[in-house]
Design an enzyme around this catalytic site. Structure first.
Site, PDB file in Angstrom:
ATOM      1  N   CYS A  76       0.353  14.449 -15.550  1.00  0.00           N
ATOM      2  CA  CYS A  76      -0.296  15.708 -15.923  1.00  0.00           C
ATOM      3  C   CYS A  76      -1.820  15.514 -15.956  1.00  0.00           C
ATOM      4  CB  CYS A  76       0.214  16.169 -17.294  1.00  0.00           C
ATOM      5  SG  CYS A  76      -0.675  17.622 -17.891  1.00  0.00           S
ATOM      6  N   CYS A 117       3.241  20.661 -16.099  1.00  0.00           N
ATOM      7  CA  CYS A 117       3.779  19.894 -17.233  1.00  0.00           C
ATOM      8  C   CYS A 117       4.180  20.897 -18.333  1.00  0.00           C
ATOM      9  CB  CYS A 117       2.645  18.991 -17.717  1.00  0.00           C
ATOM     10  SG  CYS A 117       2.908  18.095 -19.224  1.00  0.00           S
ATOM     11  N   VAL A 152       3.754   3.981  -1.214  1.00  0.00           N
ATOM     12  CA  VAL A 152       4.040   4.611  -2.515  1.00  0.00           C
ATOM     13  C   VAL A 152       5.510   5.047  -2.579  1.00  0.00           C
ATOM     14  CG1 VAL A 152       1.653   5.378  -2.814  1.00  0.00           C
ATOM     15  CG2 VAL A 152       3.271   6.906  -1.689  1.00  0.00           C
ATOM     16  N   ASP A 153       6.317   4.544  -1.609  1.00  0.00           N
ATOM     17  CA  ASP A 153       7.692   5.056  -1.469  1.00  0.00           C
ATOM     18  C   ASP A 153       8.739   4.349  -2.315  1.00  0.00           C
ATOM     19  OD1 ASP A 153       8.122   2.629  -0.014  1.00  0.00           O
ATOM     20  OD2 ASP A 153       7.618   3.604   1.876  1.00  0.00           O
ATOM     21  N   HIS A 156      -1.600   1.297  -4.177  1.00  0.00           N
ATOM     22  CA  HIS A 156      -2.024   2.710  -4.121  1.00  0.00           C
ATOM     23  C   HIS A 156      -1.163   3.601  -5.000  1.00  0.00           C
ATOM     24  CE1 HIS A 156      -4.135   1.921   0.002  1.00  0.00           C
ATOM     25  NE2 HIS A 156      -4.906   1.609  -1.016  1.00  0.00           N
ATOM     26  N   ALA A 168       8.896  -4.423  12.397  1.00  0.00           N
ATOM     27  CA  ALA A 168       9.118  -5.294  11.233  1.00  0.00           C
ATOM     28  C   ALA A 168      10.606  -5.562  10.977  1.00  0.00           C
ATOM     29  CB  ALA A 168       8.473  -4.657  10.005  1.00  0.00           C
ATOM     30  N   GLY A 223       2.931  -4.525   8.963  1.00  0.00           N
ATOM     31  CA  GLY A 223       2.869  -3.074   9.161  1.00  0.00           C
ATOM     32  C   GLY A 223       1.674  -2.390   8.537  1.00  0.00           C
ATOM     33  N   GLN A 280       0.850  -1.201   0.000  1.00  0.00           N
ATOM     34  CA  GLN A 280       0.000   0.000   0.000  1.00  0.00           C
ATOM     35  C   GLN A 280       0.877   1.238   0.000  1.00  0.00           C
ATOM     36  OE1 GLN A 280      -3.413  -0.726   3.068  1.00  0.00           O
ATOM     37  NE2 GLN A 280      -1.827  -2.224   3.461  1.00  0.00           N
TER      38      GLN A 280
HETATM   39  P1  OAD Z   1      -1.477   2.845   8.892  1.00  0.00           P
HETATM   40  O1  OAD Z   1      -0.790   4.105   9.270  1.00  0.00           O
HETATM   41  O2  OAD Z   1      -2.956   2.824   8.930  1.00  0.00           O
HETATM   42  O3  OAD Z   1      -0.987   1.666   9.835  1.00  0.00           O
HETATM   43  C1  OAD Z   1       0.368   1.441  10.089  1.00  0.00           C
HETATM   44  C2  OAD Z   1       0.519   0.152  10.844  1.00  0.00           C
HETATM   45  O4  OAD Z   1       1.904  -0.087  11.017  1.00  0.00           O
HETATM   46  C3  OAD Z   1      -0.109   0.150  12.229  1.00  0.00           C
HETATM   47  O5  OAD Z   1      -0.882  -1.033  12.407  1.00  0.00           O
HETATM   48  C4  OAD Z   1       1.078   0.157  13.192  1.00  0.00           C
HETATM   49  O6  OAD Z   1       0.827  -0.558  14.387  1.00  0.00           O
HETATM   50  C5  OAD Z   1       2.135  -0.538  12.346  1.00  0.00           C
HETATM   51  N1  OAD Z   1       3.540  -0.199  12.659  1.00  0.00           N
HETATM   52  C6  OAD Z   1       4.056   0.945  13.162  1.00  0.00           C
HETATM   53  N2  OAD Z   1       5.393   0.862  13.262  1.00  0.00           N
HETATM   54  C7  OAD Z   1       5.738  -0.362  12.804  1.00  0.00           C
HETATM   55  C8  OAD Z   1       6.980  -1.067  12.658  1.00  0.00           C
HETATM   56  N3  OAD Z   1       8.160  -0.511  12.984  1.00  0.00           N
HETATM   57  N4  OAD Z   1       6.941  -2.320  12.148  1.00  0.00           N
HETATM   58  C9  OAD Z   1       5.762  -2.896  11.816  1.00  0.00           C
HETATM   59  N5  OAD Z   1       4.572  -2.295  11.936  1.00  0.00           N
HETATM   60  C10 OAD Z   1       4.560  -1.047  12.425  1.00  0.00           C
HETATM   61  O7  OAD Z   1      -0.897   2.432   7.458  1.00  0.00           O
HETATM   62  P2  OAD Z   1      -1.549   1.499   6.337  1.00  0.00           P
HETATM   63  O8  OAD Z   1      -2.227   0.329   6.935  1.00  0.00           O
HETATM   64  O9  OAD Z   1      -0.496   1.271   5.337  1.00  0.00           O
HETATM   65  O10 OAD Z   1      -3.863   5.179   1.696  1.00  0.00           O
HETATM   66  O11 OAD Z   1      -2.625   2.469   5.732  1.00  0.00           O
HETATM   67  C11 OAD Z   1      -3.361   2.068   4.626  1.00  0.00           C
HETATM   68  C12 OAD Z   1      -3.673   3.239   3.760  1.00  0.00           C
HETATM   69  O12 OAD Z   1      -4.265   4.288   4.527  1.00  0.00           O
HETATM   70  C13 OAD Z   1      -2.453   3.915   3.153  1.00  0.00           C
HETATM   71  O13 OAD Z   1      -1.967   3.264   2.009  1.00  0.00           O
HETATM   72  C14 OAD Z   1      -2.978   5.285   2.827  1.00  0.00           C
HETATM   73  C15 OAD Z   1      -3.731   5.550   4.116  1.00  0.00           C
HETATM   74  O14 OAD Z   1      -4.759   6.462   4.044  1.00  0.00           O
HETATM   75  C16 OAD Z   1      -3.978   6.184   0.820  1.00  0.00           C
HETATM   76  O15 OAD Z   1      -3.375   7.230   0.959  1.00  0.00           O
HETATM   77  C17 OAD Z   1      -4.893   5.905  -0.324  1.00  0.00           C
END
Ligand code: OAD
Length: 261
Positions: free
Chosen positions: A135, A156, A111-112, A127, A240, A195, A109
């Site tokens: 553009c 652009c 984008v990095d 994502h 992680a 994560g 998920q």
């Molecule tokens: P979240 O920010 O919702 O969740 C991050 C998760 O990583 C949490 O469950 C933390 O407990 C866990 N975490 C924190 N530090 C960690 C570490 N060192 N090792 C392992 N886990 C750790 O991020 P996502 O689930 O990726 O979408 O969020 C999903 C989507 O919500 C993103 O892609 C983005 C956001 O809105 C869009 O922008 C469309």
């Protein structure tokens, strides 16, 4: 504390055994996998959505209404952070698992681009990707590092406004990414869910598909999620980087001992 450590060590060994015995392992990753690379998560303490309202800055309608505001508050800072970030032990460990012939695909998920930088060759960017800008008028794509921030929003050569090639709230997941993610989730026999808070759909549905198709779902996260105790077979609690490094070392040890027999 001691008991927890013992349980964690046992779970790391269990995960390594499950993983080493399979050749259809896939991973679903979220922001937590890049936290140790200096990229903050979205939710929870220190999360981006604690500082800014996603509906005001990360929704496609907000961007179209006022692209300069979104560029200034969100995208500019994201560019700074992503530019500096480098793969951590979690990304490197997953790349090692691919080299060992064990890990097939990563659905991320994020984008990095850090999984690719670490060396993984098959990464589904659910994502989208921050490495490219698109553009709004002619659709041309330009690499993010090539754009100048002297003018906000950046434009652009045709004069159209540039937007990151990522999925904003209110937008569809690129259909080919969604289709392939569903397919690999059906086909895997182990899914590592690393994560992610598993709160955002449809990404959070991929572990459900995997589980319903008979796969073992292993979560790696310092916190529990809505998948814990229902969809995931077990949660290895912690960061992680450390956990994946230990799992990979144990997988290598197991593979070596099989070779030596
Ligand atoms: P979240 O920010 O919702 O969740 C991050 C998760 O990583 C949490 O469950 C933390 O407990 C866990 N975490 C924190 N530090 C960690 C570490 N060192 N090792 C392992 N886990 C750790 O991020 P996502 O689930 O990726 O979408 O969020 C999903 C989507 O919500 C993103 O892609 C983005 C956001 O809105 C869009 O922008 C469309």
């Amino acid at each position: 504390m001691k008991t927890e450590n013992i349980i964690m060590e046992d779970l790391i060994k269990k995960a390594a055994k499950d993983i080493a015995g399979s050749n259809k392992v896939i991973a679903l990753t979220g922001a937590g996998v890049s936290v140790e690379s200096g990229i903050p998560p979205f939710r929870g303490e220190g999360g981006l959505w604690e500082k800014i309202d996603p509906m005001e800055f990360a929704h496609i309608d907000a961007f179209l209404r006022d692209p300069a505001k979104v560029w200034n508050i969100l995208i500019r800072e994201m560019k700074d952070i992503v530019d500096k970030a480098r793969p951590n032990d979690a990304h490197k460990g997953l790349s090692k698992l691919e080299k060992l012939g064990i890990l097939n695909v990563i659905i991320t998920q994020n984008v990095d681009g850090l999984h690719q930088m670490a060396g993984n060759s098959d990464v589904i960017e659910f994502h989208g990707n921050f490495a490219w800008q698109k553009c709004l008028d002619c659709g041309k794509k330009i690499e993010t590092f090539k754009i100048s921030l002297n003018e906000i929003p950046p434009k652009c050569s045709c004069g159209g406004i540039l937007r990151p090639d990522c999925v904003f709230f209110g937008e569809m997941i690129p259909p080919e990414h969604l289709m392939r993610s569903r397919k690999v989730s059906y086909e895997c026999d182990i899914m590592l869910v690393i994560g992610t808070s598993a709160l955002v759909q449809p990404a959070a549905y991929m572990p459900v598909i995997a589980k319903e198709s008979g796969a073992i779902v292993i979560e790696i996260n310092p916190e529990s999620t809505p998948l814990t105790g229902s969809i995931s077979n077990y949660l290895i609690r912690g960061n992680a980087g450390k956990i994946i490094k230990e799992i990979v070392a144990e997988v290598e040890r197991l593979m070596q001992s099989i070779k030596n027999v």
